[in-house]
Design a protein around this motif. Sequence first.
Motif, PDB file in Angstrom:
ATOM      1  N   GLU A  33      20.030 -17.366 -63.122  1.00 12.66           N
ATOM      2  CA  GLU A  33      19.685 -16.455 -64.217  1.00 12.66           C
ATOM      3  C   GLU A  33      20.557 -15.208 -64.186  1.00 12.66           C
ATOM      4  N   ASN A  74      18.049  -9.237 -52.862  1.00 15.54           N
ATOM      5  CA  ASN A  74      16.846  -9.510 -52.071  1.00 15.54           C
ATOM      6  C   ASN A  74      15.584  -9.337 -52.906  1.00 15.54           C
ATOM      7  N   THR A  77      15.278 -12.336 -55.414  1.00 11.12           N
ATOM      8  CA  THR A  77      14.844 -13.579 -54.774  1.00 11.12           C
ATOM      9  C   THR A  77      13.406 -13.480 -54.290  1.00 11.12           C
ATOM     10  N   SER A  78      12.959 -12.295 -53.903  1.00 12.72           N
ATOM     11  CA  SER A  78      11.551 -12.142 -53.508  1.00 12.72           C
ATOM     12  C   SER A  78      10.626 -12.335 -54.699  1.00 12.72           C
ATOM     13  N   GLU A  79      11.144 -12.088 -55.898  1.00 14.67           N
ATOM     14  CA  GLU A  79      10.391 -12.295 -57.141  1.00 14.67           C
ATOM     15  C   GLU A  79      10.567 -13.714 -57.675  1.00 14.67           C
ATOM     16  N   LYS A  80      11.172 -14.579 -56.874  1.00 15.79           N
ATOM     17  CA  LYS A  80      11.400 -15.991 -57.221  1.00 15.79           C
ATOM     18  C   LYS A  80      12.346 -16.182 -58.402  1.00 15.79           C
ATOM     19  N   ARG A  81      13.238 -15.221 -58.605  1.00 19.24           N
ATOM     20  CA  ARG A  81      14.261 -15.351 -59.645  1.00 19.24           C
ATOM     21  C   ARG A  81      15.399 -16.210 -59.100  1.00 19.24           C
ATOM     22  N   VAL A  82      16.048 -16.949 -59.981  1.00 22.34           N
ATOM     23  CA  VAL A  82      17.184 -17.778 -59.574  1.00 22.34           C
ATOM     24  C   VAL A  82      18.425 -16.893 -59.685  1.00 22.34           C
TER      25      VAL A  82
END
Length: 90
Positions: A33, A74, A77-82
């Motif tokens: 994304e 970081n 990715t901790s928010e589950k974003r690609v």
Amino acid sequence: PRSVPSVSSQVGSYRDISGESLSLFRLLEPQIEILVLGTGDRVERLHPAVLKQMRACGIAVEVQDTPNACATFNFLTSEKRVAAAGLIPP
């Protein structure tokens, strides 16, 4: 079959960032994304055509100094974003 781009490890400066140097990010599956680029000690401007090319592929680009780019990556990715990151050492 898709052609595989040549990937150069010769990105030592923000001036080396081009559509070609970012081509690998466009091939990642699942599609990212957002691409976070760290440009070293300072935030540097990238050529508008490079940003436009990535947006045309559906990838947002965030350009920051490298320490902040690491933190942003970081967080994303901790928010589950690609997400993916391209980082030039400060």
